[in-house]
Scaffold this motif. Structure first.
Motif, PDB file in Angstrom:
ATOM      1  N   GLY A 374       0.088  50.417  25.406  1.00  0.00           N
ATOM      2  CA  GLY A 374      -0.009  52.065  25.871  1.00  0.00           C
ATOM      3  C   GLY A 374      -0.184  51.759  27.445  1.00  0.00           C
ATOM      4  O   GLY A 374      -0.429  52.854  27.926  1.00  0.00           O
ATOM      5  N   GLY A 375      -0.274  50.477  28.032  1.00  0.00           N
ATOM      6  CA  GLY A 375      -0.558  50.425  29.391  1.00  0.00           C
ATOM      7  C   GLY A 375       0.584  50.688  30.266  1.00  0.00           C
ATOM      8  O   GLY A 375       1.683  50.673  29.740  1.00  0.00           O
ATOM      9  N   VAL A 376       0.438  50.745  31.718  1.00  0.00           N
ATOM     10  CA  VAL A 376       1.338  51.106  32.325  1.00  0.00           C
ATOM     11  C   VAL A 376       1.709  49.706  33.482  1.00  0.00           C
ATOM     12  O   VAL A 376       0.752  49.114  33.848  1.00  0.00           O
ATOM     13  CB  VAL A 376       0.945  52.152  33.316  1.00  0.00           C
ATOM     14  N   CYS A 377       3.001  49.710  33.591  1.00  0.00           N
ATOM     15  CA  CYS A 377       3.429  48.688  34.578  1.00  0.00           C
ATOM     16  C   CYS A 377       4.141  49.242  35.672  1.00  0.00           C
ATOM     17  O   CYS A 377       5.216  49.788  35.438  1.00  0.00           O
ATOM     18  CB  CYS A 377       4.068  47.624  33.793  1.00  0.00           C
ATOM     19  N   ALA A 378       3.704  49.311  36.945  1.00  0.00           N
ATOM     20  CA  ALA A 378       4.181  50.009  38.106  1.00  0.00           C
ATOM     21  C   ALA A 378       5.059  49.061  38.889  1.00  0.00           C
ATOM     22  O   ALA A 378       4.314  47.916  39.346  1.00  0.00           O
ATOM     23  CB  ALA A 378       2.981  50.889  38.989  1.00  0.00           C
ATOM     24  N   VAL A 379       6.137  49.337  39.278  1.00  0.00           N
ATOM     25  CA  VAL A 379       6.959  48.374  40.101  1.00  0.00           C
ATOM     26  C   VAL A 379       7.378  49.051  41.466  1.00  0.00           C
ATOM     27  O   VAL A 379       7.717  50.134  41.422  1.00  0.00           O
ATOM     28  CB  VAL A 379       8.250  48.083  39.351  1.00  0.00           C
ATOM     29  N   LYS A 489       4.320  50.494  28.116  1.00  0.00           N
ATOM     30  CA  LYS A 489       4.541  49.740  26.944  1.00  0.00           C
ATOM     31  C   LYS A 489       4.049  50.384  25.527  1.00  0.00           C
ATOM     32  O   LYS A 489       3.140  51.343  25.551  1.00  0.00           O
ATOM     33  CB  LYS A 489       3.363  48.538  26.945  1.00  0.00           C
ATOM     34  N   PHE A 490       4.826  50.260  24.616  1.00  0.00           N
ATOM     35  CA  PHE A 490       4.778  50.995  23.375  1.00  0.00           C
ATOM     36  C   PHE A 490       5.154  49.869  22.311  1.00  0.00           C
ATOM     37  O   PHE A 490       5.491  49.063  22.381  1.00  0.00           O
ATOM     38  CB  PHE A 490       5.752  52.281  23.424  1.00  0.00           C
ATOM     39  N   ASN A 491       4.472  50.610  21.071  1.00  0.00           N
ATOM     40  CA  ASN A 491       4.904  49.880  19.669  1.00  0.00           C
ATOM     41  C   ASN A 491       5.888  50.353  19.021  1.00  0.00           C
ATOM     42  O   ASN A 491       5.698  51.412  18.664  1.00  0.00           O
ATOM     43  CB  ASN A 491       3.432  49.785  18.817  1.00  0.00           C
ATOM     44  N   PRO A 492       6.996  49.576  18.890  1.00  0.00           N
ATOM     45  CA  PRO A 492       8.305  50.532  18.015  1.00  0.00           C
ATOM     46  C   PRO A 492       7.978  50.571  16.515  1.00  0.00           C
ATOM     47  O   PRO A 492       8.584  51.471  15.894  1.00  0.00           O
ATOM     48  CB  PRO A 492       9.357  49.675  18.370  1.00  0.00           C
ATOM     49  N   ALA A 493       7.174  49.748  16.219  1.00  0.00           N
ATOM     50  CA  ALA A 493       6.601  49.814  14.455  1.00  0.00           C
ATOM     51  C   ALA A 493       5.788  51.220  14.142  1.00  0.00           C
ATOM     52  O   ALA A 493       5.289  51.505  15.235  1.00  0.00           O
ATOM     53  CB  ALA A 493       6.150  48.458  13.947  1.00  0.00           C
ATOM     54  N   TYR A 494       5.567  51.286  12.766  1.00  0.00           N
ATOM     55  CA  TYR A 494       4.707  52.413  12.325  1.00  0.00           C
ATOM     56  C   TYR A 494       3.654  51.588  11.536  1.00  0.00           C
ATOM     57  O   TYR A 494       3.794  51.763  10.424  1.00  0.00           O
ATOM     58  CB  TYR A 494       5.742  53.383  11.697  1.00  0.00           C
TER      59      TYR A 494
END
Length: 503
Positions: A374-379, A489-494
């Motif tokens: 769930g964190g953020v990567c800023a570019v 960032k995310f988790n595609p699974a459940y």
């Protein structure tokens, strides 16, 4: 419940009158009538009559209505047989008991409840039945802290503010200062310097000795050797980043602040930075995470690494001189390629990641596994073609990232100043003179104006008259600097989820 409560109130009222009559040596009131002047109803413990049967009773016609709406429900009697109100007092033939006169409650005051009124007539807990005592103890505003009890807290806070150290710290040797000279509409000269014992501030507008600045408070005007005036003050972090020594092109403070908001940086976070540059982003991240946080900054070039460390140390040393609390030493500069840092970062989890690189998609597979879920990567990217390549690389790869936002930060400076009579006239006649192309009538905004003309302008502008104002965008604006991309960032699974019969 309502009849039971009314019976309890009548019982308490009768007991109160009997106690006061006994103290005064008077006979108690006959038991045939209650304290409100109505015939006494049955025992207060129960009420077996149906509400419709009691509808015509004098008690409910007058007593309940006066308790719910009248201001004098319990301070006056319900009335005699003729319907006239009579003041409450002892029985006929006995002298009135001495006591202070009760002031009439004003309409704007809050009406008292029956329990509150009874608590004013009898002492708490003496002649009250247990249910009434319990109800009176749970009154609204019963647990409100008196204003007098809060006063010591305010006094202690005031003492702490008075005992706080002064914010007025004079200049000392080793301190950073910013010298600027302003014209009528803009700063024409800005220079960032470090105070030394025997140095001299030199410019085309004259010189100022450092010895004259040491010991003075910031924000004062100094006259140069040629008669010009400089404002000497301490720089802000934004001004330091813009005027500090540079290696590569710096990240502008307006973009850095926006990246901090995108990453949602807070105190105590651990942040990874790839591309130290000149150290501007590192300084802002250091202030955002605080003493409990940590910043890990990677830079592949040796010269950029040295410049970033030098600027960071220079700001910390100056901050230590002018502030009671030191700037946190929470940035670790590492002169390595981030592509080879997977082994060193495998046991570290970052709250956010900031990337300032030419090809950031090459390092996503290395740094994203260390980003919290769930964190953020800023570019930070300069060209839109770089943004397209990054988005395409994320789409075709198996990295669990999605692009939330792509923003461009723009600031627009404005001029809002009182215009002199002559310049104001040129401003109002600009449209008419535009067709004639009469450039001789226009004046440069930063052009030096003679002292005689300034005196004439000041004479035209008085306290009684409002001068004309110039309000328009500044002619020299800072345009595009960078595109900011927010990747989540995310988790595609459940994990651990079932349908539970929901279709």
């Amino acid at each position: 419940m309502r009849c039971w409560r009314l019976g309890s109130l009548l019982e308490v009222r009768a007991s109160s009158w009997e106690s006061r009559a006994a103290l005064a040596g008077k006979q108690p009131r006959p038991p045939s009538r209650d304290t409100l002047g109505f015939p006494r109803v049955g025992a207060p413990e129960t009420c077996s009559a149906h509400p419709r049967e009691l509808q015509g009773a004098p008690l409910l016609r007058a007593g309940i209505g006066s308790i719910g709406s009248s201001r004098r429900a319990l301070s006056s009697s319900a009335g005699d047989k003729d319907g006239r109100d009579e003041p409450e007092g002892p029985p006929a033939g006995s002298a009135a008991a001495p006591g202070p006169a009760v002031a009439r409650r004003r309409a704007w005051h809050r009406s008292l409840s029956p329990s509150e009124r009874l608590s004013q007539l009898v002492q708490h807990g003496e002649l009250l039945s247990p249910p009434v005592v319990e109800e009176s103890s749970s009154l609204p505003f019963a647990n409100v802290v008196p204003q007098e009890e809060l006063q010591p807290d305010r006094d202690s806070a005031s003492e702490e503010l008075r005992d706080a150290p002064s914010k007025n710290a004079p200049f000392q040797v080793g301190d950073l200062f910013l010298a600027e000279s302003r014209r009528r509409r803009d700063a024409e000269f800005k220079k960032l310097c470090k105070l030394t014992a025997d140095g001299v501030l030199t410019s085309t507008w004259g010189a100022v000795k450092y010895a004259d600045i040491v010991g003075k408070l910031p924000g004062q005007m100094f006259r140069t050797s040629t008669g010009h005036t400089f404002l000497i003050r301490r720089p802000s972090l934004e001004e330091f980043v813009l005027l500090m020594e540079r290696g590569p092109t710096i990240s502008y403070p307006k973009d850095i602040n926006a990246m901090l908001l995108l990453m949602d940086i807070s105190q105590g976070d651990t942040v990874l930075e790839a591309g130290s540059g000149s150290g501007g982003m590192s300084l802002f991240l250091s202030r955002a995470v605080g003493p409990q946080g940590r910043v890990v900054s990677y830079e592949v070039r040796r010269d950029h690494y040295r410049v970033a460390k030098k600027n960071y140390k220079r700001w910390r040393d100056a901050w230590k001189i002018s502030h009671p609390l030191e700037w946190p030493d929470n940035v670790d500069f590492i002169n390595e390629d981030i592509l080879t840092a997977a082994e060193a970062l495998k046991n570290v989890t970052f709250d956010a990641i900031a990337l300032d690189m030419l090809v950031p998609q090459n390092v996503l597979s290395v740094v994203i596994p260390n980003l919290k879920m769930g964190g953020v990567c800023a570019v930070y990217l300069a060209n839109i073609t770089q943004v397209i390549d990054l988005v395409e690389a994320i789409r075709t790869s198996k990295i669990n990232l999605f692009c939330e936002r792509i923003v461009e930060v723009t600031h627009r400076d404005w001029i809002v100043l009182p215009a002199s009579w002559k310049i104001g006239g040129v401003f109002h006649n600009m449209k008419s003179n535009q067709s004639k192309n009469n450039e001789s009538a226009c004046h440069d905004e930063n052009e030096e104006i003679p002292a005689e003309q300034n005196k004439e302008d000041d004479a035209l502008i008085s306290d009684e008259t409002k001068p004309p104002y110039i309000a328009r965008p500044y002619p020299w604006q800072v345009g595009h600097t960078a595109f900011l991309i927010k990747l989540r960032k995310f988790n595609p699974a459940y994990p651990n989820t079932t349908s539970n019969g929901i279709s």
